[in-house]
Design an enzyme around this catalytic site. Structure first.
Site, short mmCIF file in Angstrom:
data_model
loop_
_atom_site.label_atom_id
_atom_site.label_comp_id
_atom_site.label_asym_id
_atom_site.label_seq_id
_atom_site.Cartn_x
_atom_site.Cartn_y
_atom_site.Cartn_z
N LYS A 124 0.86 -1.19 0.00
CA LYS A 124 0.00 0.00 0.00
C LYS A 124 0.89 1.23 0.00
O LYS A 124 2.02 1.19 0.49
CB LYS A 124 -0.87 0.01 1.26
CG LYS A 124 -2.12 0.85 1.12
CD LYS A 124 -3.24 0.04 0.49
CE LYS A 124 -4.51 0.85 0.36
NZ LYS A 124 -5.65 0.00 0.01
P1 NAD Z 1 -12.96 8.05 -2.03
O1 NAD Z 1 -11.90 9.04 -1.77
O2 NAD Z 1 -13.48 7.87 -3.41
O3 NAD Z 1 -14.20 8.32 -1.06
C1 NAD Z 1 -14.09 8.40 0.33
C2 NAD Z 1 -15.44 8.90 0.87
O4 NAD Z 1 -15.41 8.89 2.30
C3 NAD Z 1 -15.77 10.34 0.45
O5 NAD Z 1 -17.15 10.43 0.18
C4 NAD Z 1 -15.44 11.13 1.72
O6 NAD Z 1 -16.16 12.34 1.81
C5 NAD Z 1 -15.88 10.15 2.77
N1 NAD Z 1 -15.33 10.41 4.10
C6 NAD Z 1 -14.08 10.81 4.43
N2 NAD Z 1 -13.99 10.97 5.76
C7 NAD Z 1 -15.21 10.66 6.26
C8 NAD Z 1 -15.76 10.64 7.56
N3 NAD Z 1 -15.02 10.99 8.61
N4 NAD Z 1 -17.06 10.26 7.71
C9 NAD Z 1 -17.81 9.92 6.65
N5 NAD Z 1 -17.34 9.93 5.39
C10 NAD Z 1 -16.06 10.30 5.21
O7 NAD Z 1 -12.37 6.65 -1.46
P2 NAD Z 1 -12.80 5.19 -1.86
O8 NAD Z 1 -11.92 4.72 -2.94
O9 NAD Z 1 -14.27 5.12 -1.99
O10 NAD Z 1 -12.34 4.39 -0.54
C11 NAD Z 1 -13.15 4.32 0.62
C12 NAD Z 1 -12.67 3.16 1.47
O11 NAD Z 1 -12.73 1.96 0.71
C13 NAD Z 1 -11.25 3.26 1.96
O12 NAD Z 1 -11.15 2.64 3.25
C14 NAD Z 1 -10.48 2.43 0.97
O13 NAD Z 1 -9.26 1.93 1.49
C15 NAD Z 1 -11.47 1.33 0.72
N6 NAD Z 1 -11.28 0.60 -0.53
C16 NAD Z 1 -11.27 1.23 -1.73
C17 NAD Z 1 -11.11 0.50 -2.89
C18 NAD Z 1 -11.22 1.12 -4.26
O14 NAD Z 1 -11.19 0.37 -5.24
N7 NAD Z 1 -11.33 2.42 -4.39
C19 NAD Z 1 -10.90 -0.90 -2.82
C20 NAD Z 1 -10.92 -1.51 -1.58
C21 NAD Z 1 -11.11 -0.75 -0.45
#
Ligand code: NAD
Length: 435
Positions: A124
């Site tokens: 990561k």
């Molecule tokens: P992103 O940046 O697209 O979205 C993150 C979202 O979380 C945004 O809407 C943001 O406003 C919100 N957020 C941030 N802080 C917050 C809080 N304190 N309370 C509520 N909402 C909050 O990110 P993403 O890619 O959607 O990733 C989100 C999670 O999923 C992360 O933990 C990431 O590691 C995990 N993840 C992502 C992927 C992927 O393919 N993008 C794959 C596996 C896991």
């Protein structure tokens, strides 16, 4: 500037910044790993090796800002394990990025690839920055500087990054273009996944993580004897994972009554029109602030709503020992990585809440990434249906294996998934032999 390796840290000092000020996600990860290692009776050698990352790369990135000033950003790339193959994992842009967080996220990638059974290890990366406060030009310069620093780290058979919080196809395109430039102009699309389609990305990748949140939820509802059409859901986070999970939930007939992002949470007992919320956020700088299709509540209230399904899809450690007792959902599908602190696990178990752990629920992202890498290497591209079918099949199988391990060992589904994942990784490690 080149990346340098620091000594691995076995028991890192707790992180002090951001939303998880009092918690260290790496220790949360270790707590679960140790439980699985005890049940598996893991040898001392495997336990010692897998309790620490293989490599930690750190760099300071000087970036010329639009006003001519220079800002130096901290960049990380942690390789937790390459026992099952090249390391795989996203790159996060957020102010809470620090070594402990990246170490935890890297280890979760190891267990995730193991639990799903794809031939990757875990890694990561991250840059401590606030991407919302930076211009596109500043982000591009920072991303290219990070790629320069990690030139010896990344590679299609070495370490393959992908998007995570704060990054997406745009950043992946900059990274692959910078990497290829540094390789003498040879285009090497398989060095990164989550690319835009035009640059060798895969159909289905943007939705893939939210899709596995949905497919695992449907599989779990079946186990619980619940009909999706009679279920309500609250989804925390409305970025890539949360917005797609919410959209796919509603397509399955699940009524999504609450969504949220960092600006707050939005509740409508009659159900939120997700396509409207997505269109609103798109026009509003990817934020829900001001969305009038629901009433505003707090993110804490969202977690405690009287719903059937809770999908935390934002950040780590939002379900803790302090609020776990108040959660009313019967099923939790962890779209985010590490949304549940280790000390909340037992509380959720006592309440008989079925938790589909992150390493299964959100594994659709890395599984689709695997097929992106395969397509890049073969030079042959699948239709969206072909990709979705392949990914769904792997995710459903991973769900079933974790569920069977849970039943067999009479443990939580989280521990069931860790048992599957840790066992595969430890086996890979043993097969590689010693030196
Ligand atoms: P992103 O940046 O697209 O979205 C993150 C979202 O979380 C945004 O809407 C943001 O406003 C919100 N957020 C941030 N802080 C917050 C809080 N304190 N309370 C509520 N909402 C909050 O990110 P993403 O890619 O959607 O990733 C989100 C999670 O999923 C992360 O933990 C990431 O590691 C995990 N993840 C992502 C992927 C992927 O393919 N993008 C794959 C596996 C896991």
């Amino acid at each position: 500037m080149s990346a340098k390796s620091a000594a691995p840290v076995a028991t890192p000092a707790p992180s002090t910044n951001g939303h998880h000020a009092s918690a260290n996600p790496f220790l949360d990860m270790l707590a679960r790993f140790n439980q699985a290692a005890d049940i598996l009776n893991l040898g001392e050698r495997e336990r010692k090796i897998l309790s620490v990352p293989e490599k930690i790369h750190f760099c300071n990135l000087p970036v010329t800002m639009d006003d001519g000033s220079t800002q130096v950003f901290e960049g990380y790339r942690v390789i937790h394990s390459t026992a099952l193959g090249p390391s795989k994992g996203g790159i996060r842009y957020a102010m809470a990025v620090d070594q402990n967080e990246v170490m935890a996220l890297a280890a979760w990638m190891t267990w995730k690839c193991g639990a799903v059974g794809i031939p990757y290890g875990g890694g990561k990366g991250g840059i401590k920055c606030n991407p919302r406060a930076m211009s596109e030009g500043e982000l591009e310069r920072m991303t290219r500087a990070y790629t320069d620093a990690m030139i010896d780290v990344f590679g299609p058979d070495l370490d393959i990054p992908a998007p995570d919080m704060g990054t997406g196809g745009r950043e992946m395109a900059w990274i692959v273009s910078q990497f290829s430039r540094l390789m003498g102009g040879k285009y090497i699309p398989a060095m990164i996944t989550g690319k835009p389609l035009e640059m060798g990305g895969s159909k289905g990748r943007v939705e893939a993580t939210g899709r596995s949140v949905m497919t695992t939820t449907i599989a779990a509802l079946k186990k619980l004897g619940m009909n999706p059409n009679n279920c309500t859901a609250a989804v925390q986070g409305f970025g890539n994972v949360g917005s797609n999970a919410a959209k796919l939930y509603s397509q399955q007939g699940i009524k999504v009554v609450a969504i949220s992002d960092q600006t707050g949470a939005y509740y409508n007992a009659g159900g939120i029109l997700i396509h409207q919320a997505i269109a609103y956020a798109q026009k509003n700088g990817n934020m829900l602030e001001g969305f009038d299709g629901a009433d505003k509540i707090s993110n804490d209230e969202l977690l405690e709503l009287n719903v059937d399904i809770l999908a935390p899809c934002a950040i780590e450690n939002v379900i803790t020992k302090d609020n776990a007792g108040k959660i009313k959902a019967k099923l939790i599908s962890e779209g985010a990585n590490g949304p549940t602190a280790a000390d909340a696990d037992a509380i959720l178990e006592d309440k008989n809440i079925l938790v589909i752990p992150d390493i299964v629920a959100n594994a659709g992202g890395v599984t689709c990434s695997y097929f992106e890498w395969v397509q890049n290497r073969r030079g042959h591209y699948y239709t969206e249906n072909e990709v979705n079918e392949r990914v769904d099949q792997i995710i459903n199988q991973a769900f079933e294996e974790a569920y069977q391990a849970k039943e067999h060992h009479k443990v939580s589904m989280r521990l069931g998934a860790y048992l599957v994942g840790v066992n595969r990784v430890a086996t890979g490690l043993r097969l590689r032999g010693k030196y």
